[in-house]
Enzyme design. Structure first.
Site, PDB file in Angstrom:
ATOM      1  N   HIS A 139      -2.544 -26.258 -31.324  1.00  0.00           N
ATOM      2  CA  HIS A 139      -1.470 -25.804 -31.677  1.00  0.00           C
ATOM      3  C   HIS A 139      -0.445 -25.473 -30.814  1.00  0.00           C
ATOM      4  O   HIS A 139      -0.570 -24.337 -30.156  1.00  0.00           O
ATOM      5  CB  HIS A 139      -1.876 -24.461 -32.741  1.00  0.00           C
ATOM      6  CG  HIS A 139      -2.430 -24.590 -34.154  1.00  0.00           C
ATOM      7  ND1 HIS A 139      -2.118 -23.965 -35.075  1.00  0.00           N
ATOM      8  CD2 HIS A 139      -3.157 -25.664 -34.544  1.00  0.00           C
ATOM      9  CE1 HIS A 139      -2.919 -24.301 -36.074  1.00  0.00           C
ATOM     10  NE2 HIS A 139      -3.577 -25.536 -35.642  1.00  0.00           N
ATOM     11  N   ARG A 164      -0.806 -30.424 -32.374  1.00  0.00           N
ATOM     12  CA  ARG A 164      -0.088 -29.974 -33.732  1.00  0.00           C
ATOM     13  C   ARG A 164       1.432 -29.213 -33.382  1.00  0.00           C
ATOM     14  O   ARG A 164       1.511 -28.393 -32.407  1.00  0.00           O
ATOM     15  CB  ARG A 164      -0.547 -29.371 -34.797  1.00  0.00           C
ATOM     16  CG  ARG A 164      -0.046 -28.976 -35.959  1.00  0.00           C
ATOM     17  CD  ARG A 164      -0.760 -28.001 -36.918  1.00  0.00           C
ATOM     18  NE  ARG A 164       0.058 -26.596 -36.757  1.00  0.00           N
ATOM     19  CZ  ARG A 164      -0.258 -25.559 -37.515  1.00  0.00           C
ATOM     20  NH1 ARG A 164      -1.216 -25.921 -38.730  1.00  0.00           N
ATOM     21  NH2 ARG A 164       0.540 -24.328 -37.415  1.00  0.00           N
ATOM     22  N   TYR A 176       6.728 -20.754 -40.917  1.00  0.00           N
ATOM     23  CA  TYR A 176       5.220 -20.855 -40.926  1.00  0.00           C
ATOM     24  C   TYR A 176       4.535 -21.300 -39.444  1.00  0.00           C
ATOM     25  O   TYR A 176       5.589 -22.365 -38.954  1.00  0.00           O
ATOM     26  CB  TYR A 176       4.712 -21.865 -41.841  1.00  0.00           C
ATOM     27  CG  TYR A 176       3.440 -22.279 -41.563  1.00  0.00           C
ATOM     28  CD1 TYR A 176       2.288 -21.450 -41.764  1.00  0.00           C
ATOM     29  CD2 TYR A 176       2.871 -23.495 -40.882  1.00  0.00           C
ATOM     30  CE1 TYR A 176       0.983 -21.790 -41.396  1.00  0.00           C
ATOM     31  CE2 TYR A 176       1.819 -23.925 -40.467  1.00  0.00           C
ATOM     32  CZ  TYR A 176       0.800 -23.051 -40.792  1.00  0.00           C
ATOM     33  OH  TYR A 176      -0.482 -23.142 -40.450  1.00  0.00           O
ATOM     34  N   ASP A 227       2.426 -29.535 -39.870  1.00  0.00           N
ATOM     35  CA  ASP A 227       1.608 -29.208 -41.015  1.00  0.00           C
ATOM     36  C   ASP A 227       2.947 -28.699 -41.823  1.00  0.00           C
ATOM     37  O   ASP A 227       3.615 -27.640 -41.163  1.00  0.00           O
ATOM     38  CB  ASP A 227       0.776 -27.917 -40.644  1.00  0.00           C
ATOM     39  CG  ASP A 227       0.127 -27.242 -41.754  1.00  0.00           C
ATOM     40  OD1 ASP A 227       0.370 -27.763 -42.887  1.00  0.00           O
ATOM     41  OD2 ASP A 227      -0.782 -26.532 -41.672  1.00  0.00           O
ATOM     42  N   HIS A 229       2.384 -27.170 -44.577  1.00  0.00           N
ATOM     43  CA  HIS A 229       1.962 -26.026 -45.337  1.00  0.00           C
ATOM     44  C   HIS A 229       2.441 -25.817 -46.795  1.00  0.00           C
ATOM     45  O   HIS A 229       2.906 -24.779 -47.094  1.00  0.00           O
ATOM     46  CB  HIS A 229       2.312 -24.693 -44.591  1.00  0.00           C
ATOM     47  CG  HIS A 229       1.059 -23.672 -44.459  1.00  0.00           C
ATOM     48  ND1 HIS A 229       1.170 -22.764 -45.312  1.00  0.00           N
ATOM     49  CD2 HIS A 229       0.083 -23.701 -43.755  1.00  0.00           C
ATOM     50  CE1 HIS A 229      -0.101 -22.050 -45.199  1.00  0.00           C
ATOM     51  NE2 HIS A 229      -0.744 -22.877 -44.165  1.00  0.00           N
ATOM     52  N   GLU A 253       0.736 -32.958 -42.685  1.00  0.00           N
ATOM     53  CA  GLU A 253      -0.314 -32.319 -43.338  1.00  0.00           C
ATOM     54  C   GLU A 253       0.304 -31.316 -44.612  1.00  0.00           C
ATOM     55  O   GLU A 253       1.333 -30.856 -44.560  1.00  0.00           O
ATOM     56  CB  GLU A 253      -1.018 -31.182 -42.333  1.00  0.00           C
ATOM     57  CG  GLU A 253      -2.170 -30.333 -42.951  1.00  0.00           C
ATOM     58  CD  GLU A 253      -2.703 -29.241 -41.924  1.00  0.00           C
ATOM     59  OE1 GLU A 253      -2.360 -29.662 -40.584  1.00  0.00           O
ATOM     60  OE2 GLU A 253      -3.196 -28.168 -42.208  1.00  0.00           O
ATOM     61  N   GLU A 279      -7.140 -28.564 -47.020  1.00  0.00           N
ATOM     62  CA  GLU A 279      -7.910 -27.229 -46.413  1.00  0.00           C
ATOM     63  C   GLU A 279      -7.936 -26.181 -47.629  1.00  0.00           C
ATOM     64  O   GLU A 279      -9.009 -25.477 -47.541  1.00  0.00           O
ATOM     65  CB  GLU A 279      -7.066 -26.580 -45.079  1.00  0.00           C
ATOM     66  CG  GLU A 279      -5.734 -26.007 -45.483  1.00  0.00           C
ATOM     67  CD  GLU A 279      -4.943 -25.699 -44.345  1.00  0.00           C
ATOM     68  OE1 GLU A 279      -4.918 -26.216 -43.137  1.00  0.00           O
ATOM     69  OE2 GLU A 279      -4.549 -24.503 -44.579  1.00  0.00           O
ATOM     70  N   ARG A 300      -9.083 -32.505 -45.376  1.00  0.00           N
ATOM     71  CA  ARG A 300      -9.144 -31.494 -44.368  1.00  0.00           C
ATOM     72  C   ARG A 300     -10.136 -30.588 -44.844  1.00  0.00           C
ATOM     73  O   ARG A 300     -10.379 -29.245 -44.314  1.00  0.00           O
ATOM     74  CB  ARG A 300      -7.718 -30.965 -44.123  1.00  0.00           C
ATOM     75  CG  ARG A 300      -6.956 -31.605 -43.210  1.00  0.00           C
ATOM     76  CD  ARG A 300      -5.683 -31.199 -42.895  1.00  0.00           C
ATOM     77  NE  ARG A 300      -5.572 -29.507 -42.576  1.00  0.00           N
ATOM     78  CZ  ARG A 300      -6.048 -28.967 -41.395  1.00  0.00           C
ATOM     79  NH1 ARG A 300      -6.749 -29.812 -40.529  1.00  0.00           N
ATOM     80  NH2 ARG A 300      -6.050 -27.903 -41.280  1.00  0.00           N
ATOM     81  N   ASP A 333      -9.200 -18.377 -38.587  1.00  0.00           N
ATOM     82  CA  ASP A 333      -9.905 -17.530 -39.532  1.00  0.00           C
ATOM     83  C   ASP A 333     -11.164 -18.036 -40.237  1.00  0.00           C
ATOM     84  O   ASP A 333     -11.714 -17.578 -41.167  1.00  0.00           O
ATOM     85  CB  ASP A 333      -8.708 -17.160 -40.743  1.00  0.00           C
ATOM     86  CG  ASP A 333      -8.172 -18.439 -41.337  1.00  0.00           C
ATOM     87  OD1 ASP A 333      -7.148 -18.825 -40.566  1.00  0.00           O
ATOM     88  OD2 ASP A 333      -8.516 -18.956 -42.314  1.00  0.00           O
ATOM     89  N   GLU A 356      -9.697 -29.744 -36.062  1.00  0.00           N
ATOM     90  CA  GLU A 356      -8.679 -28.600 -35.481  1.00  0.00           C
ATOM     91  C   GLU A 356      -9.462 -27.465 -34.782  1.00  0.00           C
ATOM     92  O   GLU A 356     -10.427 -27.397 -35.111  1.00  0.00           O
ATOM     93  CB  GLU A 356      -8.043 -28.102 -36.909  1.00  0.00           C
ATOM     94  CG  GLU A 356      -6.945 -26.909 -36.608  1.00  0.00           C
ATOM     95  CD  GLU A 356      -6.319 -26.368 -37.818  1.00  0.00           C
ATOM     96  OE1 GLU A 356      -6.892 -26.359 -38.809  1.00  0.00           O
ATOM     97  OE2 GLU A 356      -5.281 -25.730 -37.720  1.00  0.00           O
ATOM     98  N   TRP A 419       3.518 -20.564 -50.291  1.00  0.00           N
ATOM     99  CA  TRP A 419       3.345 -20.235 -48.714  1.00  0.00           C
ATOM    100  C   TRP A 419       2.769 -21.173 -48.092  1.00  0.00           C
ATOM    101  O   TRP A 419       1.951 -21.895 -48.550  1.00  0.00           O
ATOM    102  CB  TRP A 419       2.630 -18.961 -48.714  1.00  0.00           C
ATOM    103  CG  TRP A 419       2.692 -18.509 -47.130  1.00  0.00           C
ATOM    104  CD1 TRP A 419       3.851 -18.042 -46.370  1.00  0.00           C
ATOM    105  CD2 TRP A 419       1.576 -18.489 -46.387  1.00  0.00           C
ATOM    106  NE1 TRP A 419       3.389 -18.004 -45.106  1.00  0.00           N
ATOM    107  CE2 TRP A 419       2.053 -18.421 -44.996  1.00  0.00           C
ATOM    108  CE3 TRP A 419       0.372 -18.956 -46.565  1.00  0.00           C
ATOM    109  CZ2 TRP A 419       1.091 -18.147 -44.022  1.00  0.00           C
ATOM    110  CZ3 TRP A 419      -0.475 -18.923 -45.476  1.00  0.00           C
ATOM    111  CH2 TRP A 419      -0.211 -18.669 -44.336  1.00  0.00           C
TER     112      TRP A 419
HETATM  113  O1  KDG Z   1      -5.707 -18.498 -43.819  1.00  0.00           O
HETATM  114  C1  KDG Z   1      -4.796 -19.641 -43.894  1.00  0.00           C
HETATM  115  C2  KDG Z   1      -4.855 -20.299 -42.484  1.00  0.00           C
HETATM  116  O2  KDG Z   1      -6.063 -20.823 -42.312  1.00  0.00           O
HETATM  117  C3  KDG Z   1      -3.699 -21.576 -42.398  1.00  0.00           C
HETATM  118  O3  KDG Z   1      -2.587 -21.212 -42.726  1.00  0.00           O
HETATM  119  C4  KDG Z   1      -3.909 -22.487 -41.232  1.00  0.00           C
HETATM  120  O4  KDG Z   1      -2.625 -23.960 -42.444  1.00  0.00           O
HETATM  121  C5  KDG Z   1      -3.460 -23.649 -41.580  1.00  0.00           C
HETATM  122  C6  KDG Z   1      -3.854 -24.738 -40.631  1.00  0.00           C
HETATM  123  O5  KDG Z   1      -3.718 -26.066 -40.932  1.00  0.00           O
HETATM  124  O6  KDG Z   1      -4.586 -24.243 -39.667  1.00  0.00           O
HETATM  125 MG    MG Z   2      -2.850 -26.267 -42.567  1.00  0.00          MG
END
Ligand code: KDG
Ligand code: MG
Length: 419
Positions: A139, A164, A176, A227, A229, A253, A279, A300, A333, A356, A419
């Site tokens: 990232h 990314r 973000y 991303d 998001h 993404e 995701e 993902r 996370d 990732e 978000w």
């Molecule tokens: O918990 C949310 C994150 O895992 C997310 O915001 C991360 O979008 C994300 C990514 O592509 O890693």
């Molecule tokens: Mg993502």
């Protein structure tokens, strides 16, 4: 007449030995919160599964503690498929992120146990190696285009082949993916959700400029990803996908929320930029239309939020029929236990795309010792039996749970947004 010697693996896999005698939920916060399920068999084999759902950790811990653990005791740890069906099909209230994360934790812990009993790494149990290492993306984020370009350069120097890229959006506070100066990006940072402000016009202006600059500064070879998001409507997503076409992204993404899977048809009609999504999905049903209609290129959904190895194997095989490849979520996370399991999966799965890879903190790595390693742009799973990730429980106990939630986004007029 003397009987033939019993082979080692058979000795260790009688249903008596495989009986689950203990299961425990471990919540720890070495820099960020993680939930881990530990399953123990009568023969003393330990399996670990990640059960972390960012900002909703205790909901999964309680689902496991109250509804799953009592059902595990006394069962045969070797009946992985039946256990999956028991917790999925056997639950009237099925699916959803909490339930599927809990099922994933059980499933991964059982694959870990099976590997240890067989003396084999999980990728061998799945069918063996398809590749030497899993291509990963890191990232790069910066407050503006220049800073992001510098960080992309730093990732290239570290050997990353895919990166990314996110940058700050002028006039948007807390865009973000952008960290506060010098710190790694972590979205869940406060006990109640932080409020961020979103502006689609400003964002759509800056992103093509970012990628134009990155190609000018870094040339055509490095793989670049981005991303969104979930911030755009389908037609806005189509416009962005088209406007970045000259810069050949590896993927765009989560360009639009995917509750309505058909909305991706609109993006596809306008652009050949490859699309990744999933995701936040937790089941094959969340992406059935997207995959069958070849509306995406990468899926993902990953092990911890999608019901474990058993369900992801089914999803990946279905995706392979439609030329869709895997691109597992791997943010910080998701614990090293998930990363370990994901890398065994990545090493085996024929239709692998990319993985990732954000760096876990030193404290996290100390609590979860593991044998995977980064070399020349790829992550390599280890050869230990199982998934190769353990937990230092004494150390974990020194980091108590710390409540944190993900932010929310509002438009400039105050209305709630994705978000
Ligand atoms: O918990 C949310 C994150 O895992 C997310 O915001 C991360 O979008 C994300 C990514 O592509 O890693
Ligand atoms: Mg993502």
């Amino acid at each position: 007449m003397s009987s033939a010697p019993v082979p080692e693996a058979t000795k260790h896999s009688s249903s008596h030995d495989r009986e689950i005698v203990d299961a425990k939920v471990i919540v720890t916060c070495p820099g960020r919160n993680f939930v881990t399920l530990k399953i123990v068999t009568r023969s003393g084999v330990i399996g670990l599964g990640d059960a972390t759902l960012n900002g909703r950790e205790l909901a999964v811990a309680s689902y496991l503690q109250d509804h799953v653990v009592p059902n595990l005791i006394g069962r045969d740890a070797g009946r992985i498929e039946d256990m999956w069906q028991f917790f999925y099909r056997g639950a009237y209230w099925r699916r959803g992120p909490v339930t599927m994360t809990a099922i994933a934790a059980v499933d991964v812990a059982l694959w870990d146990i099976l590997g240890k009993m067989a003396g084999l790494p999980i990728y061998q149990l799945l069918g063996g190696r398809s590749r030497e290492g899993a291509l990963v993306y890191g990232h790069a984020n910066g407050r503006d285009i220049s800073e992001t370009s510098d960080v992309v350069g730093q990732f290239k120097e570290q050997g990353f082949l895919a990166i990314r890229a996110q940058c700050g959006v002028p006039g948007v506070k807390k865009a973000y993916g952008i960290s506060t100066a010098g710190k790694p990006y972590e979205p869940a940072e406060s006990e109640l959700p932080a409020e961020t402000v979103w502006s689609t016009p400003r964002y759509l202006e800056i992103v093509p400029q970012l990628f134009e600059r990155l190609r000018a500064d870094h040339g055509p070879e490095v793989e670049l990803l981005h991303d969104v998001h979930h911030r755009l409507t389908p037609i806005e997503a189509a416009r962005l996908a088209r406007s970045v076409e000259p810069y050949r992204l590896f993927w765009l993404e989560d360009a639009t929320p995917a509750e309505n899977q058909k909305s991706f048809e609109l993006i596809r009609q306008h652009s050949v930029t490859p699309l990744a999504v999933g995701e936040v999905f937790n089941s094959i049903w969340d992406c059935k239309h997207l995959i069958e209609n070849q509306l995406i290129d990468y899926i993902r959904t990953t092990i911890v939020h999608g019901g474990g190895i058993t369900h992801l194997r089914r999803l990946a095989d279905f995706a392979a029929l439609h030329q869709v490849r895997t691109g597992f979520h791997g943010a910080t996370d998701l614990s090293p236990v998930c990363m370990g399991a994901a890398l065994h999966f990545d090493t085996w799965v024929p239709n692998f795309g990319i993985q990732e890879y954000m760096f876990h903190s030193d404290e996290t790595n100390e609590v979860f010792p593991h044998d995977y390693e980064f070399r020349a742009g790829r992550l390599h799973c280890g050869e230990s039996a199982g998934h190769g990730v353990t937990i230092d429980e004494k150390l974990a106990a020194r980091y108590p749970y710390s409540p944190k939630q993900l932010p929310i986004a509002r438009l400039e007029d105050g209305a709630m947004w994705d978000w």
